[in-house]
Design an enzyme around this catalytic site. Structure first.
Site, short mmCIF file in Angstrom:
data_model
loop_
_atom_site.label_atom_id
_atom_site.label_comp_id
_atom_site.label_asym_id
_atom_site.label_seq_id
_atom_site.Cartn_x
_atom_site.Cartn_y
_atom_site.Cartn_z
N ASP A 95 19.62 51.50 15.63
CA ASP A 95 20.22 51.37 17.62
C ASP A 95 21.51 50.95 17.81
O ASP A 95 22.45 49.28 17.76
CB ASP A 95 19.17 49.73 17.66
CG ASP A 95 19.67 49.57 19.58
OD1 ASP A 95 19.97 50.94 19.82
OD2 ASP A 95 19.18 48.99 19.54
N GLY A 152 13.88 39.97 23.86
CA GLY A 152 14.47 38.16 23.69
C GLY A 152 15.61 37.99 24.39
O GLY A 152 16.51 38.70 24.71
#
Length: 877
Positions: A709, A578
């Site tokens: 991550d 996003g």
């Protein structure tokens, strides 16, 4: 302050407290050789404390608190061997405390709180200051451990160490301080369990225990009930306390304040809580408490503030709560309470600040008894199942500033009686079944700054006065029959009531055709609106996320306004799932909005993952999620967004890779252009911040959380350049059923290879489970990248050469050849060798964390310990 002191040479006491003095303390003060007590507190004095104060050889009392004094505490104070009372609090003093002060054995009062002093407290303080009664180090910049020797100052009664950076365990042998009255250690970095409570049971005069905002972890011991009956305040919020609230807490019958907010407590609240007849304030929010609210709460007739929000309480609100007739704040939102709102509770006219039952399952009509809340400032009943008309009696709540009845099933008209609420600033009645016209009195409420009437059945013309002139303050969408209003509201014009005659048959035929076409178009529009409304109802209800907190769910429209329509000007980053926008809240604060690209595979899953993890954890080095939005946009499309704290200094990515065009697409791009360079110590501090966050996720959280991550673009820097780990879209939560971790779907033991190339550990590519050691590999690569300025994905690294091996072969002698040149710039030759040793030490940790085999990697606790050692050794010259 007058400087002519030559005629006061025989003065023994100078007391000018509260005399509105201004200016500096004159150096001539040192000529008052017979002065024994100096009182200049609570004035407006500025400048530094003069060195000549050391000439006052007979001085035993010094009171300079609550001025604007600056500079360091003069070392000449060491000459004042008779000094026993030192009061320097509430100034702007800097530097360290002169060591000699800790050797002035006669001092019984040492108050230096609310300054900007730094350094550590000597471990021998309790031995050299045996007469201490009062010790105030509150709100400074002190570090180190709290000295265990404090217990040797056996007469110590008041310990104020709050709001500093002390770390380590709780002070040992606290039970030896039999005279102890107050211990305040709030807002530090203390790590321990809660066994110190047992030690404090020997302190028979104890009144206050304040240890909020630390890293304490463990069960609240049953021995809490053995504390002295004199205890009136227990404040232990924002730690990691788990288990249940011990029933023995009911023994503390003089307790007036209990705060256990933001811990991990579970189970039911013991009914013996009702034995605390002197309790004035009870805060249990942000836990995992469940069961019914005990009816014994009604025994707390002196209760002023009662907070239970963000738990899992169910059942009805006890009628007995109506006995608490001194309540001024009631917050029971974000639970699973059901049934109707008891009339006795609505009749508590003493509630004056907030009455909130939002985000529950309450049903039935809202009783007219609500009009009894005549002193109330905020009423929030949103996100329930309330029905019936809005009672006109709310108009009796004349001081009401905020009224939120959104997301219920209220019907009928907006009652005219609300016109009496002249101080109303916010009104939200959206997502109900209200009908009729918009009352004209709403335009006359001059204090009204926010009005949400959306998703109702209102009709007629929208006013063009007052709040209705500000499109960003008014929401009227999803009302099928509204018209008029200002252009920015995008409503159709209102039709005139007069009709023109049809003069000919030809015109009559054309009109008939148009009417038929209009009918079909109207049917089509009604079908589209019905479909969108059904979709809206499905998507705007509060999502029951699988974590302990439930957010208040801001609307799409609020985010649209806050970001200027998601303007490109406000884009501060773009990531995998996003776009991130900077937005301004109604209060003028800044937040970051991550709008999910739901067309990207995995975006919805990322949304739930971030809610699940960030909604249930808190740490100073984690980006805080402040709210969520799951709704539809103006076109009827699904819309999901996450709101975070705004990080003023962008991402670590931007700081260590400046000016590279390839960085433009990286998430959280720094919006202010090319940032300054990071020095070695700054990079080391940020590395420690990241490691601290990982340690919390791996060692403190239960179950453990694997970030999945870790990379520079997912590390953000706040306005103090503190590192905050963010983007938990790939996070996994541990499960005993799957060894160390499980995929967020909880559906399969297989883990799809996720993460970012270059940072993903090798074993994930072979289908292995997600483990905490996977994060350590990513952290090791991140650490190497921070010091070398080299990405693990550079074209240079191919075949058998990677960033790990690139650094490994350079250790230890050639590290200055591979270090980021930005670190070296401006350093003198004398500092280069010292820097080489520091860089080599940090790179060794990076290499040890990024070993190929998981079992060979350094764990986070050891890595953090080693980094702290390096910081202590090389941090100061």
């Amino acid at each position: 302050m007058p400087t002519n002191l030559s005629q006061c040479s025989n003065l023994e006491i100078l007391n000018l407290i509260d005399n509105q003095l201004v200016g500096k303390i004159p150096n001539e003060l040192g000529s008052l050789s017979k002065l024994q007590a100096l009182g200049l507190a609570r004035n407006s004095l500025v400048g530094s404390i003069p060195q000549s104060i050391g000439n006052l050889s007979q001085l035993y009392k010094l009171s300079l608190m609550k001025n604007g004094l600056q500079g360091e505490i003069p070392r000449t104070l060491s000459k004042l061997h008779g000094l026993s009372f030192v009061q320097l609090a509430d100034n702007q003093l800097t530097g360290e405390i002169p060591p000699t002060i800790f050797n002035m054995s006669g001092i019984f009062y040492l108050g230096i709180g609310n300054n900007q002093l730094r350094g550590s407290i000597p471990p021998y303080i309790g031995n050299t200051l045996p007469s201490l009664l009062y010790l105030d180090f509150l709100s400074n910049l002190f570090t180190g451990v709290i000295p265990p020797s404090l217990s040797n100052a056996s007469g110590l009664q008041y310990i104020y160490y709050a709001s500093n950076n002390f770390h380590g365990p709780m002070p040992a042998n606290l039970g030896r301080l039999k005279a102890l009255r107050i211990i305040s250690l709030t807002s530090n970095e203390l790590r321990d369990d809660f066994s110190f409570i047992t030690l404090l049971t020997n302190c028979s005069r104890l009144k206050v225990i304040s240890i909020d905002h630390n890293f304490l972890k463990g069960l609240l011991p049953d021995s809490i009930g053995n504390l002295s009956n004199s205890v009136s305040v227990i404040s232990m919020s924002s730690n990691t306390m788990y288990g249940t609230i011990p029933p023995s807490i009911g023994n503390l019958f003089n307790l007036s304040y209990l705060d256990l907010t933001d811990n991990s407590l579970g189970g039911c609240v013991p009914s013996c809580i009702g034995a605390l007849h002197n309790l004035h304030e009870l805060y249990l929010s942000g836990n995992m408490l469940t069961g019914e609210i005990p009816s014994s709460i009604g025994n707390l007739t002196l209760l002023n503030r009662f907070y239970l929000l963000f738990n899992d309480f169910y059942g009805e609100i006890p009628q007995s709560l109506g006995n608490c007739r001194q309540l001024i704040e009631l917050e029971l939102s974000n639970n699973n309470l059901s049934g109707s709102i008891p009339g006795k509770v609505l009749g508590l006219y003493t509630i004056s600040i907030i009455f909130s039952l939002a985000h529950n399952q309450l049903s039935g009509s809202l009783s007219s008894q609500v009009g009894s809340l005549i002193n109330l400032g905020e009423l929030d009943l949103s996100y329930n199942k309330l029905m019936g008309p809005i009672p006109s009696s709310i108009g009796k709540c004349l001081v009401l500033g905020r009224l939120n009845l959104a997301f219920n099933s209220f019907h009928g008209e907006i009652p005219p009686a609300l016109s009496t609420l002249r101080g109303l600033q916010e009104l939200d009645v959206s997502h109900n079944n209200l009908s009729g016209e918009i009352p004209s009195f709403l335009a006359q409420l001059t204090e009204l700054k926010y009005l949400n009437l959306s998703s109702n059945k209102l009709e007629g013309e929208v006013p063009k006065q007052g709040v209705f002139l500000n499109a960003s303050a008014v929401s009227v969408f999803e009302n099928r029959n509204l018209c008029g209003g200002i252009v920015e509201l995008n409503l159709p014009s209102c039709k005139s009531n007069t009709s023109k005659p049809l003069w000919t048959n030809k015109v009559r035929v054309i009109a008939t055709v148009i009417a038929i076409l209009s009918y079909f178009i109207l049917c089509l529009c009604l079908f589209i609106l019905w479909y969108q409304r059904k979709k809206l109802k499905k998507n705007t209800s509060l999502i029951e996320f699988p974590f302990r907190h439930k957010f208040s769910m801001v609307s799409y429209e609020e985010l649209f306004r806050a970001s200027d329509g998601f303007s490109e000007i406000n884009v501060i980053g773009k990531g995998r799932y996003g776009t991130i926008y900077k937005a301004t809240t109604q209060e003028g604060g800044l937040v970051a909005i991550k709008v999910l690209n739901l067309g990207h595979i995995g975006a919805s899953k990322s949304f739930v993952s971030e809610c699940r993890t960030l909604g249930a954890i808190r740490h100073r080095n984690l980006v805080k999620i402040v709210n969520v939005c799951s709704s539809v946009d103006y076109h009827g499309n699904d819309f999901k967004a996450l709101l975070y704290e705004y990080m003023a200094n962008g991402s670590l990515e931007n700081w260590i890779h400046q000016g590279n065009e390839e960085d433009v697409e990286h998430e959280h791009e720094h919006e202010h252009g090319k940032p300054r360079h990071l020095g070695l110590m700054q990079r080391l501090d940020i590395a420690i911040d990241i490691a601290s966050a990982i340690e919390y996720l791996h060692e403190v959280c239960s179950p453990k959380i694997v970030h999945g991550d870790l990379k520079p673009s997912n590390v953000l820097l706040d306005n103090k350049m503190m590192g905050r780990v963010g983007d938990f879209g790939l996070a996994t939560i541990s499960s005993p059923m799957k060894k160390d971790a499980m995929d967020i779907d909880d559906n399969s033991s297989l883990v799809v290879v996720r993460g970012s190339i270059g940072y993903v550990p090798p074993e994930y590519g072979m289908g292995d489970m997600v483990f905490t050691q996977g994060d350590m590999y990513s952290y090791g690569i991140l650490l190497l990248e921070m010091l070398t300025g080299r990405r693990p994905t550079e074209e240079t690294f191919k075949d058998h050469l990677n960033l790990h091996n690139f650094v490994k072969v350079a250790l230890p002698d050639r590290v200055m050849e591979i270090v980021d040149s930005a670190i070296i710039n401006g350093e003198s030759e004398n500092d280069i060798e010292r820097m080489r040793e520091c860089v080599a030490s940090v790179l060794r940790i990076g290499v040890a964390c990024s070993m190929e085999l998981p079992q060979d990697r350094m764990d986070v606790a050891k890595a953090l310990k080693e980094l702290h050692k390096i910081r202590a050794r090389y941090g100061s010259k």
